[in-house]
Write a protein that holds these residues in place. Structure first.
Motif, mmCIF file in Angstrom:
data_model
loop_
_atom_site.group_PDB
_atom_site.id
_atom_site.type_symbol
_atom_site.label_atom_id
_atom_site.label_comp_id
_atom_site.label_asym_id
_atom_site.label_seq_id
_atom_site.Cartn_x
_atom_site.Cartn_y
_atom_site.Cartn_z
ATOM 1 N N ASP A 33 0.827 -1.208 0.000
ATOM 2 C CA ASP A 33 0.000 0.000 0.000
ATOM 3 C C ASP A 33 0.860 1.258 0.000
ATOM 4 N N CYS A 34 2.008 1.182 0.666
ATOM 5 C CA CYS A 34 2.965 2.292 0.712
ATOM 6 C C CYS A 34 4.368 1.712 0.534
ATOM 7 N N LEU B 79 -1.831 4.888 4.257
ATOM 8 C CA LEU B 79 -1.021 4.978 5.480
ATOM 9 C C LEU B 79 -1.616 4.090 6.578
ATOM 10 N N ALA B 80 -2.967 4.134 6.691
ATOM 11 C CA ALA B 80 -3.644 3.332 7.717
ATOM 12 C C ALA B 80 -3.325 1.855 7.525
ATOM 13 N N ALA B 81 -3.285 1.425 6.248
ATOM 14 C CA ALA B 81 -3.024 0.009 5.949
ATOM 15 C C ALA B 81 -1.621 -0.426 6.354
ATOM 16 N N ALA B 210 -4.114 -4.630 4.188
ATOM 17 C CA ALA B 210 -4.258 -3.816 2.970
ATOM 18 C C ALA B 210 -5.518 -2.997 3.164
ATOM 19 N N ASP B 211 -5.588 -1.845 2.523
ATOM 20 C CA ASP B 211 -6.855 -1.117 2.591
ATOM 21 C C ASP B 211 -7.747 -1.590 1.441
ATOM 22 N N PHE B 264 -12.464 1.869 1.595
ATOM 23 C CA PHE B 264 -11.361 2.380 2.415
ATOM 24 C C PHE B 264 -11.441 1.903 3.861
ATOM 25 N N GLU B 265 -11.974 0.676 4.002
ATOM 26 C CA GLU B 265 -11.840 -0.047 5.266
ATOM 27 C C GLU B 265 -10.532 -0.838 5.201
ATOM 28 N N LEU B 266 -10.181 -1.519 6.287
ATOM 29 C CA LEU B 266 -8.967 -2.327 6.299
ATOM 30 C C LEU B 266 -9.301 -3.812 6.216
#
Lengths: 327, 327
Positions: A33-34, B79-81, B210-211, B264-266
């Protein structure tokens, strides 16, 4: 797998090659993802994002290999202006279609450019739409050592690297069929070379720096505004290549050197005593630079002419910027 | 000053506001050739770049405030992922004209989004051309702690956050005049919320993440491919909101939860013993997650149906990705 997934193969493959001294700073490159990256201890991160749009920055049908070099050159030039060492780049590519005859030469040239600048492709996004290319470059500079625009002081010498106006000369060759094409000038337009090594060496000598993307006067004005000073430039001192001088009359060449843009040379301010040291201790650096003026306390930008000193605006240079960046 | 210089005023102003715990990492923000930034000691840098193109990702005339939220939400979701803390963003904006009636609501919403996510605007490039928006987000994660796609192991539970399919439900409300609009579903499409806090907390429990941008099956497949494993998912366990269930029949809702995209959940994989600990020690985190399947040694993605276990491809989900990212 859809056609845009195929595109990603080109860039995933490029991302596998390591370049430069910072190759081991890539912990996770393309494929998650990043990207996960490591900034070396004692170094600041410097970043800049630039976009090239078809119809605005280049004409339809431009050789994709030339676009790759221009995109990288223009972006890395921002790192050079900070005195930074290039490390990583991400690429946001918008394409009308997944056209392999475009993608092959583009990715091949991009790979050459990455190797040339020692920069690693660490991520990207490929989307469908009107042709446009954005690159974000990332580099390192020791903490507190970045060359900012805001450090110029009255009395500093104004210097520029290389020769100016060549890129505009190349563009004129492309746009006007009645001007004989010149390979040197065309190459300066299509394949600008960022002054990375010079920028890093000048960290110890210069008080301020900017790269010359919008034209000398516009970019010098950025330094002057950020530093709260002015400057006087002598157009007779401008470094003009023999090729530009041979192809265009003196006044035209000077005008392009002052305002042509996209030269991607560096404009620097250097205290006179540091210039002295530079000439003595690092003559090979000094040889890459030309002193063209001096920083004054009085705000504004002035030109020395046969009629005396006049403001750049009064001399007809009141529209400096062909484009303005906000970083 | 040309009209595009005026645009930069909007963003220079936004760049002056500091957000989040990482505001003091910005040494030089907007206003130089590059931003100069400081990555805190012990932290890796994580970056991702995303583009939204008019006509591909949104229809002409879309509310610019909604574009700002979608751009930030989709980017920060990456970033969250990774389990990262958001820090900085750069923006490459291509606009047909310097239209203040577009720029004002866009920059106002962008400012709100920056504050919401605690993220600082540190640079950008504004150019003229067909409407397109690229954002690169930057965040921090402790060295070695990033949630990668490659860590899933056979036996891990497959979990997802929130509810799935809502964004696609919102899009259907927009595209089909005969479907009654629902504010909740529309908001899930227009204003996705990245699961930043959840991602950071799950660093200690999850093996991979992953998102969900391309759809659950596509994004779970990214994890499985990177990890060299497979998974079986039970569609009856998919978390579906009461609003989606009320607006659409059960089969449609399930299909969108599996493949709708842009939620855009995980999607996370968690070892069973860690799931046990999570439920006991952090019930508020566990409450945000739903277990929907299990990781297998056999490669590929399978669905449990009334007729038994079938491959996702055989069940009609062979075209997972609406778009493929290369980072």
């Amino acid at each position: 797998m859809d056609e845009f997934a195929l595109i990603n193969r080109f860039f995933t493959s490029l991302g596998r090659h390591s370049h430069g001294s910072q190759a081991d700073t890539v912990i996770q490159g393309i494929g998650d993802d990043c990207a996960v990256l490591s900034v070396p201890s004692g170094q600041s991160l410097v970043v800049s994002i630039d976009t090239l749009v078809e119809g605005t920055h280049f004409v339809a049908g431009t050789d994709p290999a030339q676009l790759a070099w221009r995109l990288l050159g223009a972006s890395v030039s921002d790192l050079a202006a900070m005195g930074a060492e290039p490390a990583w780049v991400t690429l946001a590519l918008t394409l009308p279609a997944a056209d392999e005859s475009w993608l092959k030469p583009f990715s091949a040239a991009l790979g050459e450019g990455l190797a040339y600048y020692g920069i690693n492709l660490v991520g990207g996004d490929t989307t469908r739409g009107p042709l446009s290319l954005s690159a974000q470059v990332h580099g390192f500079v020791p903490h507190g050592a970045a060359l900012l625009r805001s450090g110029a002081r009255a009395g500093d010498l104004v210097c520029v690297s290389g020769t100016l106006g060549d890129s505009r000369g190349g563009l004129e060759c492309i746009l006007n069929a009645d001007i004989a094409a010149n390979d040197y000038l065309l190459d300066r337009f299509y394949r600008p070379t960022a002054r990375v090594s010079l920028g890093q060496h000048m960290r110890r000598y210069a008080t301020a720096a900017a790269d010359i993307s919008d034209g000398l006067l516009a970019d010098l004005q950025h330094i002057l505004t950020a530093s709260g000073v002015g400057a006087t430039v002598n157009p007779d001192l401008l470094p003009i290549s023999t090729q530009l001088a041979a192809h265009f009359d003196n006044e035209t060449a000077k005008r392009w050197a002052l305002s042509g843009g996209e030269d991607f040379e560096l404009c620097l301010t250097v205290a006179p005593e540091c210039w002295q040291v530079l000439c003595e201790k690092a003559p090979s650096l000094a040889a890459q630079l030309t002193v063209i003026g001096v920083v004054d306390t009085e705000p504004g930008l002035r030109l020395q002419t046969a009629e005396g000193t006049v403001s750049a605006a009064a001399a007809g240079f009141n529209h400096f910027a062909s484009e303005t960046r906000n970083s």
